[in-house]
Design an enzyme around this catalytic site. Structure first.
Site, mmCIF file in Angstrom:
data_model
loop_
_atom_site.group_PDB
_atom_site.id
_atom_site.type_symbol
_atom_site.label_atom_id
_atom_site.label_comp_id
_atom_site.label_asym_id
_atom_site.label_seq_id
_atom_site.Cartn_x
_atom_site.Cartn_y
_atom_site.Cartn_z
ATOM 1 C CB ALA A 62 -0.862 -0.019 1.261
ATOM 2 N N GLY A 101 0.491 -5.126 0.684
ATOM 3 C CA GLY A 101 -0.653 -5.100 -0.218
ATOM 4 C C GLY A 101 -0.341 -5.719 -1.569
ATOM 5 C CD GLU A 104 -2.726 -7.590 2.374
ATOM 6 O OE1 GLU A 104 -2.373 -6.419 2.141
ATOM 7 O OE2 GLU A 104 -3.390 -7.917 3.361
ATOM 8 C CD GLU A 124 1.302 -5.860 5.177
ATOM 9 O OE1 GLU A 124 2.114 -6.785 5.396
ATOM 10 O OE2 GLU A 124 0.579 -5.828 4.165
HETATM 11 C C1 3H9 Z 1 0.552 -2.352 3.373
HETATM 12 O O1 3H9 Z 1 0.766 -2.838 2.308
HETATM 13 C C2 3H9 Z 1 -0.767 -2.396 4.086
HETATM 14 C C3 3H9 Z 1 -1.742 -3.360 3.470
HETATM 15 O O2 3H9 Z 1 -1.586 -4.635 4.040
HETATM 16 C C4 3H9 Z 1 -3.166 -2.969 3.783
HETATM 17 C C5 3H9 Z 1 -3.695 -1.757 3.169
HETATM 18 C C6 3H9 Z 1 -5.177 -1.591 3.413
HETATM 19 N N1 3H9 Z 1 4.650 3.510 0.095
HETATM 20 O O3 3H9 Z 1 13.260 1.618 0.188
HETATM 21 P P1 3H9 Z 1 13.694 2.385 -1.011
HETATM 22 C C7 3H9 Z 1 9.423 4.884 -1.218
HETATM 23 S S1 3H9 Z 1 1.768 -1.506 4.199
HETATM 24 C C8 3H9 Z 1 5.140 4.720 -0.189
HETATM 25 O O4 3H9 Z 1 14.757 3.391 -0.844
HETATM 26 P P2 3H9 Z 1 14.802 -0.004 -2.179
HETATM 27 C C9 3H9 Z 1 10.548 5.138 -0.241
HETATM 28 O O5 3H9 Z 1 10.120 5.986 0.801
HETATM 29 C C10 3H9 Z 1 3.152 -1.524 3.089
HETATM 30 N N2 3H9 Z 1 6.433 4.930 -0.505
HETATM 31 O O6 3H9 Z 1 14.067 1.408 -2.222
HETATM 32 C C11 3H9 Z 1 11.590 5.775 -1.129
HETATM 33 O O7 3H9 Z 1 11.237 7.132 -1.308
HETATM 34 P P3 3H9 Z 1 12.368 8.255 -1.496
HETATM 35 C C12 3H9 Z 1 3.854 -2.822 3.084
HETATM 36 C C13 3H9 Z 1 7.247 3.887 -0.537
HETATM 37 O O8 3H9 Z 1 14.979 -0.415 -3.580
HETATM 38 C C14 3H9 Z 1 11.396 5.048 -2.463
HETATM 39 O O9 3H9 Z 1 10.081 4.490 -2.416
HETATM 40 N N3 3H9 Z 1 5.037 -2.731 2.276
HETATM 41 C C15 3H9 Z 1 6.795 2.600 -0.235
HETATM 42 O O10 3H9 Z 1 15.971 0.040 -1.242
HETATM 43 C C16 3H9 Z 1 12.392 3.938 -2.689
HETATM 44 O O11 3H9 Z 1 12.361 3.063 -1.583
HETATM 45 C C17 3H9 Z 1 6.235 -2.390 2.785
HETATM 46 O O12 3H9 Z 1 6.371 -2.185 3.967
HETATM 47 C C18 3H9 Z 1 5.431 2.426 0.079
HETATM 48 N N4 3H9 Z 1 4.919 1.209 0.363
HETATM 49 O O13 3H9 Z 1 13.747 -0.996 -1.486
HETATM 50 C C19 3H9 Z 1 7.380 -2.325 1.814
HETATM 51 N N5 3H9 Z 1 7.836 1.742 -0.334
HETATM 52 O O14 3H9 Z 1 13.132 7.846 -2.698
HETATM 53 C C20 3H9 Z 1 8.094 -1.021 1.983
HETATM 54 C C21 3H9 Z 1 8.900 2.472 -0.692
HETATM 55 O O15 3H9 Z 1 11.584 9.504 -1.597
HETATM 56 N N6 3H9 Z 1 9.151 -0.842 1.020
HETATM 57 N N7 3H9 Z 1 8.563 3.770 -0.811
HETATM 58 O O16 3H9 Z 1 13.192 8.171 -0.225
HETATM 59 C C22 3H9 Z 1 10.333 -1.490 1.059
HETATM 60 O O17 3H9 Z 1 10.570 -2.365 1.870
HETATM 61 C C23 3H9 Z 1 11.397 -1.075 0.079
HETATM 62 O O18 3H9 Z 1 11.037 0.210 -0.387
HETATM 63 C C24 3H9 Z 1 11.599 -1.993 -1.143
HETATM 64 C C25 3H9 Z 1 12.568 -1.322 -2.132
HETATM 65 C C26 3H9 Z 1 12.172 -3.331 -0.647
HETATM 66 C C27 3H9 Z 1 10.297 -2.230 -1.838
#
Ligand code: 3H9
Length: 685
Positions: A62, A101, A104, A124
């Site tokens: 999400a 998400g 999901e 999450e």
């Molecule tokens: C969820 O899904 C809830 C659902 O179950 C229910 C909903 C109803 N959103 O980490 P990076 C940004 S909760 C917004 O440096 P990498 C991040 O801030 C979510 N922004 O890259 C950064 O911005 P900036 C569950 C996001 O290659 C840029 O993207 N998912 C999100 O080292 C690059 O990110 C997670 O918890 C996001 N979801 O790693 C996964 N994700 O460039 C969270 C990233 O401005 N994400 N950004 O600083 C990650 O673990 C890593 O970003 C990922 C890539 C492994 C994907």
């Protein structure tokens, strides 16, 4: 251009998301996915659907930035339901990371195909949440309870091959033909009589339904790790509901738990930390086109615990290291320790022996300083004394090739003084690793007055390569972390003289969520660090403890008495020593509550953090949170010291400091930044 487009490949409709950087499932993506599914449903010529993503990853979750804002439909649960209810089979084509998400969405699809390097997970819980779009109900139905519990409660992803083993993906595709293979897969299943629907499955949860003790066992095994956090408990409760309740009721419970968590302080704190960690990598005032200095070989001076641990970071990342010591015996010991650490990791199955040999093969050990000449970066980890450091810098400057970076691992000395000894102050930087350096994720990067942007940018990039979380600090005694530790330590000592016991002080912090308190930490590190029998004058509690042979965990006695399992219990001998000091200090003795101890220990830290900000020693308040979280065990669910101060209110901190003014003493100065913000009703973050 729209973030979601559709393409027709004969009778297969491909729905493509292109929402950089990570295809987060923001409103436009959700609406586009729902429209794509409706398009497929409404077209008789379409027999199957593929959902895939452009860019570096499948949906990574999400859009976290939308949390806390008014929701705009369609919601993610609605989109996942629409996918699952589609009468035509939907195939998720996964590359990169299918997270939260994103997974999901994939679970709502009838089939999943992934490339070998893909990772799938529900992280999450690391944001203080539980999966809120059906993940807690669908994952156990697809993989069984044991794997689902592990994935949901740890938040750690599984590899594509593991996902195949546990039934989470149906097929592995080759990396360069995922799109084509997904279409072929969709076409292949299009004619089948029925398709697997995750929410209707019961085959994988039947076993746990007959053995509900699996949940109690899981809780018992993980209770220590989960202490203090709300989200893991909610995750377990929701997975349990998947087994015990019909799908619709399970989903209802998941929703209730999600809404409660997402609006709570813990999740707000952990989301703050997610963005804070990424923000910390950004350095103010460095132009984007600043060139990087290529680093192909790293030199390390000092093969002790610190030098060896630092070396391991680079060796593990595949960078050759030249390790220098003064004496053969110390060098041999250092190299043997590195090997032993790697072999231990291999024995635990986290490395192969081949990888151990690979890492060791990158290590050159030598007694000859001259061998550092061709290194691109040299880090000194020698004795923490300015005169020795200066001598080292003079010598390195004379022999290491021009342009190479010279770094100090000092934990509190002045980098600028070291830089002044060289002809290249612009190439001097502090790299403060935390012990054990091969394990702790924090790296304080100390920016000297003359450190060049190129050098800073290079070491920040290098930190990422070796898996560290780097935070930039200015030059001040103790930098960010140890500078804030200092008032906490001195208050802890004072409390002992005012009637609090070490166990009460430690308990106040462990109740707050720290893994240990100051006296447990001292016992672990060894009370005799920097102590010698000859120089001991019985003038501090610590000295007397050392004189009595109570030197910490390693001697079985320190502030605490330790049993053979290193479990500490209060020591009457320590209490007597403290009572003696307290009597001589003439201070009044009294009882302290946990709250008062926490105020005395933590508020002065916030005050010091504010001074660090005020002086520009940290770039932003959230950097301080990242330091304390990753270097000193500050509990994540509070968001770090500065975020925590914001949540309790800066006025509360200021008033607390005023209440304790007598105890804090005349030399204690309240930060004007803290005072100003508190009075204006502002916060740090
Ligand atoms: C969820 O899904 C809830 C659902 O179950 C229910 C909903 C109803 N959103 O980490 P990076 C940004 S909760 C917004 O440096 P990498 C991040 O801030 C979510 N922004 O890259 C950064 O911005 P900036 C569950 C996001 O290659 C840029 O993207 N998912 C999100 O080292 C690059 O990110 C997670 O918890 C996001 N979801 O790693 C996964 N994700 O460039 C969270 C990233 O401005 N994400 N950004 O600083 C990650 O673990 C890593 O970003 C990922 C890539 C492994 C994907």
């Amino acid at each position: 251009m729209s973030v979601i487009t559709t393409q027709r490949h004969g009778d297969v409709l491909v729905i493509i998301s292109d929402n950089p950087p990570v295809n987060a499932l923001g409103q436009a993506v959700r609406a586009g996915l729902a429209a794509g599914i409706a398009e497929a449903a409404g077209d008789d010529a379409i027999k199957a659907v593929v959902i895939r993503c452009e860019g570096r990853t499948f949906f990574a979750g999400a859009d976290i930035t939308e949390f806390g804002k008014p929701p705009v439909g369609p919601s993610l649960p609605e989109v996942v339901d629409a996918i699952e209810q589609c009468r035509k089979p939907v195939v998720a084509a996964i590359h990169g990371t299918a997270l939260g998400g994103g997974l999901e969405v994939a679970l709502g699809c009838h089939y999943r195909i992934a490339i070998g390097s893909a990772k799938l997970g529900l992280p999450e819980v690391k944001l203080g949440l539980l999966p809120g779009a059906g993940g807690t109900q669908r994952l156990p139905r697809v993989t069984g309870v044991a794997d689902a519990l592990n994935m949901i409660v740890s938040g750690n992803p599984v590899t594509a091959s593991r996902a195949l083993e546990i039934g989470l993906v149906d097929r592995i595709a080759s990396a360069d033909s995922l799109a084509e293979e997904a279409i072929a897969f969709a076409r292949e299943v299009a004619g089948a009589a029925g398709h697997p629907v995750s929410s209707l499955r019961t085959d994988r949860i039947a076993e746990a339904a007959n053995h509900p003790q699996v949940f109690d066992k899981f809780v018992a095994e993980n209770s220590r790790k989960l202490q203090g956090f709300d989200a893991p408990k909610a995750c377990i409760e929701a997975v349990r509901a998947a087994v015990e309740l019909p799908f619709e009721q399970g989903i209802k419970l998941e929703r209730e738990l999600f809404l409660k968590l997402v609006s709570g302080t813990q999740s707000r704190a952990m989301r703050h930390l997610f963005f804070a960690e990424r923000q910390a990598a950004k350095i103010d005032g460095i132009p984007a086109d600043t060139p990087l200095i290529p680093i192909t070989r790293v030199g390390i001076l000092g093969a002790g615990t610190m030098g060896g641990g630092i070396a391991m970071n680079f060796l593990s990342a595949g960078l050759p290291v030249t390790l220098v010591e003064r004496e053969q015996a110390a060098l041999d010991r250092g190299v043997a320790t590195i090997r032993k650490n790697y072999e231990r990791t291999a024995a635990r199955g986290r490395m192969t022996m081949e990888q151990v040999e690979q890492a060791m093969g990158l290590l050159t050990s030598t007694l000859d300083y001259e061998d550092l000449a061709d290194c691109d970066l040299v880090i000194e980890a020698v004795f923490e004394l300015m005169e020795i450091k200066k001598e080292v810098f003079r010598r390195l400057d004379g022999l290491v090739k021009p342009g190479a970076i010279l770094a100090s691992n000092t934990s509190y000395l002045n980098i600028d003084e070291m830089a002044a000894e060289t002809t290249r102050p612009e190439a001097v930087v502090g790299l403060h690793f935390f012990s054990p350096a091969n394990i702790m994720r924090l790296l304080e990067v100390v920016r000297g007055a003359k450190t060049s942007p190129s050098v800073l940018k290079t070491v920040m990039g290098l930190a990422k390569t070796i898996g560290k979380i780097a935070v930039v600090s200015g030059v001040c005694p103790g930098f960010i972390g140890n500078r804030m530790l200092s008032p906490r330590q001195s208050e802890a000592q004072k409390l002992l003289l005012e009637g609090a016991t070490p166990w009460e002080v430690d308990a106040a912090l462990t109740e707050f969520g720290f893994p240990m308190g100051p006296f447990q930490m001292a016992d672990l590190a060894g009370l005799d660090l920097g102590w010698t029998a000859e120089g001991s004058t019985s003038s501090t509690i610590r000295e007397v403890l050392c004189e009595r042979g109570r030197r910490g965990q390693k001697t079985g006695q320190g502030f605490y008495d330790y049993d053979e399992n290193r479990r500490g219990s209060p020591s009457p001998e320590t209490e007597a020593i403290i009572a003696d000091f307290a009597a001589r200090s003439g201070r009044a003795q009294r009882k302290f509550s946990g709250d008062e101890i926490r105020e005395r220990l933590l508020y002065p830290m916030i005050n010091e953090g504010a001074k660090i900000l005020e002086e520009g020693m940290a770039q932003r308040a959230s950097d301080i949170d990242i330091v304390w979280l990753n270097g000193y065990g500050w509990p994540a669910f509070t968001g770090g010291p500065m975020f925590w101060a914001d949540t309790i209110g800066l006025k509360t901190v200021l008033d607390g400091l005023a209440r304790h003014a007598d105890a804090l003493g005349q030399d204690f100065i309240v930060s004007s930044l803290l005072k100003g913000k508190a009075e204006a009703g502002e916060s740090f973050n």
